[in-house]
Design an enzyme around this catalytic site. Structure first.
Site, PDB file in Angstrom:
ATOM      1  N   ASP A  47       0.884  -1.330   0.039  1.00 39.89           N
ATOM      2  CA  ASP A  47       0.000  -0.031   0.112  1.00 39.89           C
ATOM      3  C   ASP A  47       0.878   1.214  -0.117  1.00 39.89           C
ATOM      4  OD1 ASP A  47      -2.184   1.364   2.503  1.00 39.89           O
ATOM      5  OD2 ASP A  47      -1.722   2.170   0.254  1.00 39.89           O
TER       6      ASP A  47
ATOM      7  N   THR B  54       2.971   0.531   3.388  1.00 33.82           N
ATOM      8  CA  THR B  54       2.871  -0.497   4.219  1.00 33.82           C
ATOM      9  C   THR B  54       2.688  -1.779   3.425  1.00 33.82           C
ATOM     10  OG1 THR B  54       1.115   0.889   5.588  1.00 33.82           O
ATOM     11  CG2 THR B  54       0.681  -1.707   5.924  1.00 33.82           C
TER      12      THR B  54
ATOM     13  N   GLY C 233      -7.332   7.586  -7.027  1.00 30.40           N
ATOM     14  CA  GLY C 233      -6.384   7.029  -6.307  1.00 30.40           C
ATOM     15  C   GLY C 233      -6.473   5.503  -6.034  1.00 30.40           C
ATOM     16  N   ALA C 234      -5.271   4.720  -6.095  1.00 31.50           N
ATOM     17  CA  ALA C 234      -5.556   3.342  -5.869  1.00 31.50           C
ATOM     18  C   ALA C 234      -5.807   3.056  -4.580  1.00 31.50           C
ATOM     19  CB  ALA C 234      -4.243   2.660  -6.222  1.00 31.50           C
ATOM     20  N   ASP C 235      -5.768   3.820  -3.357  1.00 27.54           N
ATOM     21  CA  ASP C 235      -5.739   3.588  -2.062  1.00 27.54           C
ATOM     22  C   ASP C 235      -7.370   4.096  -2.041  1.00 27.54           C
ATOM     23  OD1 ASP C 235      -5.668   6.290  -2.812  1.00 27.54           O
ATOM     24  OD2 ASP C 235      -5.189   6.803  -0.661  1.00 27.54           O
ATOM     25  N   ARG C 236      -8.137   4.901  -2.789  1.00 28.68           N
ATOM     26  CA  ARG C 236      -9.549   5.101  -2.577  1.00 28.68           C
ATOM     27  C   ARG C 236     -10.296   3.876  -3.008  1.00 28.68           C
ATOM     28  NH1 ARG C 236     -10.538  11.081  -4.564  1.00 28.68           N
ATOM     29  NH2 ARG C 236     -12.206  10.929  -3.148  1.00 28.68           N
TER      30      ARG C 236
ATOM     31  N   THR D  46       0.835  29.222  21.652  1.00 32.38           N
ATOM     32  CA  THR D  46       0.714  29.104  20.345  1.00 32.38           C
ATOM     33  C   THR D  46       0.555  27.428  20.171  1.00 32.38           C
ATOM     34  OG1 THR D  46       2.328  30.743  20.147  1.00 32.38           O
ATOM     35  CG2 THR D  46       2.397  29.250  18.428  1.00 32.38           C
TER      36      THR D  46
ATOM     37  N   ASP E  99     -10.314   8.273   4.922  1.00 30.62           N
ATOM     38  CA  ASP E  99      -9.029   7.606   4.892  1.00 30.62           C
ATOM     39  C   ASP E  99      -7.911   8.871   5.385  1.00 30.62           C
ATOM     40  OD1 ASP E  99      -7.145   5.363   2.746  1.00 30.62           O
ATOM     41  OD2 ASP E  99      -6.387   6.640   4.370  1.00 30.62           O
TER      42      ASP E  99
ATOM     43  N   HIS F  37       4.035   6.908   3.638  1.00 26.67           N
ATOM     44  CA  HIS F  37       4.512   5.460   3.985  1.00 26.67           C
ATOM     45  C   HIS F  37       4.083   4.301   3.364  1.00 26.67           C
ATOM     46  CE1 HIS F  37       4.967   6.785   8.488  1.00 26.67           C
ATOM     47  NE2 HIS F  37       5.822   7.112   7.783  1.00 26.67           N
TER      48      HIS F  37
HETATM   49  N1  ADP Z   1       3.831   2.923  13.367  1.00 22.00           N
HETATM   50  C1  ADP Z   1       3.728   4.040  12.862  1.00 22.00           C
HETATM   51  N2  ADP Z   1       4.970   4.678  12.710  1.00 22.00           N
HETATM   52  C2  ADP Z   1       5.041   6.065  12.285  1.00 22.00           C
HETATM   53  N3  ADP Z   1       3.710   6.663  11.830  1.00 22.00           N
HETATM   54  C3  ADP Z   1       2.445   6.025  12.027  1.00 22.00           C
HETATM   55  C4  ADP Z   1       2.582   4.812  12.470  1.00 22.00           C
HETATM   56  N4  ADP Z   1       1.245   4.374  12.363  1.00 22.00           N
HETATM   57  C5  ADP Z   1       0.745   5.484  11.847  1.00 22.00           C
HETATM   58  N5  ADP Z   1       1.200   6.557  11.689  1.00 22.00           N
HETATM   59  C6  ADP Z   1       0.808   7.801  11.273  1.00 22.00           C
HETATM   60  O1  ADP Z   1       0.514   7.522   9.897  1.00 22.00           O
HETATM   61  C7  ADP Z   1       0.731   8.493   9.039  1.00 22.00           C
HETATM   62  C8  ADP Z   1       0.936   8.107   7.392  1.00 22.00           C
HETATM   63  O2  ADP Z   1      -0.397   7.639   7.214  1.00 22.00           O
HETATM   64  P1  ADP Z   1      -0.614   6.725   5.796  1.00 22.00           P
HETATM   65  O3  ADP Z   1      -2.059   6.418   5.883  1.00 22.00           O
HETATM   66  O4  ADP Z   1       0.217   5.717   5.866  1.00 22.00           O
HETATM   67  O5  ADP Z   1      -0.217   7.918   5.010  1.00 22.00           O
HETATM   68  P2  ADP Z   1      -0.026   7.698   3.321  1.00 22.00           P
HETATM   69  O6  ADP Z   1      -0.706   6.378   2.997  1.00 22.00           O
HETATM   70  O7  ADP Z   1      -0.502   9.083   2.810  1.00 22.00           O
HETATM   71  O8  ADP Z   1       1.517   7.386   3.119  1.00 22.00           O
HETATM   72  C9  ADP Z   1       1.997   9.108   9.497  1.00 22.00           C
HETATM   73  O9  ADP Z   1       2.273  10.290   9.070  1.00 22.00           O
HETATM   74  C10 ADP Z   1       1.765   8.897  11.044  1.00 22.00           C
HETATM   75  O10 ADP Z   1       1.182  10.017  11.624  1.00 22.00           O
HETATM   76  C1  PAZ Z   2      -5.722  11.840  -2.475  1.00 24.96           C
HETATM   77  C2  PAZ Z   2      -4.309  11.061  -2.515  1.00 24.96           C
HETATM   78  C3  PAZ Z   2      -3.249  11.842  -2.989  1.00 24.96           C
HETATM   79  C4  PAZ Z   2      -4.334  10.198  -1.140  1.00 24.96           C
HETATM   80  O1  PAZ Z   2      -3.122   9.459  -0.952  1.00 24.96           O
HETATM   81  P1  PAZ Z   2      -2.293   9.378   0.536  1.00 24.96           P
HETATM   82  O2  PAZ Z   2      -2.631  10.660   1.313  1.00 24.96           O
HETATM   83  O3  PAZ Z   2      -2.737   8.068   0.880  1.00 24.96           O
HETATM   84  O4  PAZ Z   2      -0.816   9.531  -0.013  1.00 24.96           O
HETATM   85  C5  PAZ Z   2      -4.438   9.738  -3.717  1.00 24.96           C
HETATM   86  O5  PAZ Z   2      -5.596   9.071  -3.432  1.00 24.96           O
HETATM   87  C6  PAZ Z   2      -4.374  10.419  -4.988  1.00 24.96           C
HETATM   88  O6  PAZ Z   2      -3.312  10.809  -5.625  1.00 24.96           O
HETATM   89  N1  PAZ Z   2      -5.632  10.352  -5.662  1.00 24.96           N
HETATM   90  C7  PAZ Z   2      -5.675  10.746  -6.975  1.00 24.96           C
HETATM   91  C8  PAZ Z   2      -6.640  11.872  -7.350  1.00 24.96           C
HETATM   92  C9  PAZ Z   2      -8.202  11.373  -7.172  1.00 24.96           C
HETATM   93  O7  PAZ Z   2      -8.114  10.447  -6.366  1.00 24.96           O
HETATM   94  O8  PAZ Z   2      -8.989  11.867  -7.817  1.00 24.96           O
HETATM   95  K     K Z   3      -4.379   6.436   2.102  1.00 24.56           K
END
Ligand code: ADP
Ligand code: PAZ
Ligand code: K
Length: 253
Positions: free
Chosen positions: A8, A15, A105-108, A181, A127, A13
């Protein structure tokens, strides 16, 4: 061990999860910027998974196109050779009722697939990652959604855009009037973003009326647990990836 390796890939990150049933995952989290070749990725994964990582089919949900080639190389050099990239247009179990399904986006895509399979045809998925995405499922159709800056991006925007504001801890503030702050910033970034999600979910629900199931996922879903109604389901995306893989595998047998 049989099974498949899920990647993912998000903007912060990646995963990585090993699974043989799409329910139980052995997972690790690495920075997306940390690997630039299939060999570097392999070193990480051998350290974390041991030999189990070898010769498996891989499934990639990537929103970072620049790293996709690494998974092609990884699949042929260290995998079984099979690599499945999650794309909306390759999954016909959902009606992608948006202007450009290829853009989603593939995650979506993964979130929507798993939500539909497990929470039914009327859902809202939020998400929380680098960006926060909202997915709307109505009668099994993906109607689209919204994209917001993630919590960290909000804090970073204030930090980068000002002379004196620090980066604060990503924790909601228990109150809405800050006396220093740090609390002022947390209210205006973390609390405010939770409020924005609440506002959008409320208006989406009104528009769709079927009191949808609300599911929260992503790395920062735990940050808002208790602030928002709904189910917190951290592995939703991974399960969606596996459903995608099952659908593709049956097609290509
Ligand atoms: N084990 C972990 N170590 C570090 N950050 C984590 C962990 N678990 C969750 N997080 C949180 O998850 C965030 C990243 O979320 P994620 O959904 O993986 O982002 P993306 O998919 O955009 O890369 C990090 O910025 C942090 O706040
Ligand atoms: C919105 C996102 C950047 C979220 O990705 P993430 O926060 O997991 O890195 C990703 O789903 C993306 O690049 N989407 C493409 C544009 C769209 O879904 O319409
Ligand atoms: K995501």
């Amino acid at each position: 061990m049989a099974g498949v390796l899920l990647f993912d890939v998000g903007n912060t990150h990646t995963t990585v999860a090993l699974t043989s049933d799409g329910k139980e995952f052995k997972k690790f989290r690495i920075s997306t910027q940390r690997y630039e070749t299939e060999d570097e990725l392999y070193v990480f994964l051998r350290t974390l998974f041991g030999e189990m990582v070898n010769a498996k089919p891989i499934v990639v949900s990537s929103v970072v196109p620049s790293v996709n080639i690494i998974f092609e190389y990884f699949a042929s050099k260290y995998g079984s050779g099979e690599v499945y990239f999650v794309k909306a247009e390759d999954y016909d179990g959902i009606v992608w009722a948006v202007n450009y399904p290829k853009e989603i986006g593939a995650d979506r895509v993964c979130d929507v697939i798993a939500a539909f399979k497990e929470y039914g045809p009327n859902c809202i998925v939020v998400d929380y990652g680098t960006a926060i995405t909202i997915e709307v499922l109505k009668e099994g159709r993906y109607e689209g959604g919204a994209i917001l800056p993630g919590f960290k991006m909000m804090v970073h925007a204030l930090f980068r855009g000002t002379a004196k504001l620090p980066q604060v801890e990503l924790k909601p503030y228990d109150g809405f009037v800050g006396k220093d702050t740090d609390s002022n910033i947390r209210i205006g970034t973390i609390n405010a973003t939770v409020g924005a999600v609440k506002y959008l979910v409320e208006n989406i629900s009104r528009e769709y009326r079927e009191n949808p199931v609300i599911v929260h996922t992503g790395g920062q879903a735990s940050l808002v647990a208790g602030w928002l109604d709904g189910i917190v389901d951290p592995d939703l995306t991974l399960r969606g990836m596996y459903y995608f893989y099952e659908a593709k595998k049956n097609l290509t047998r």
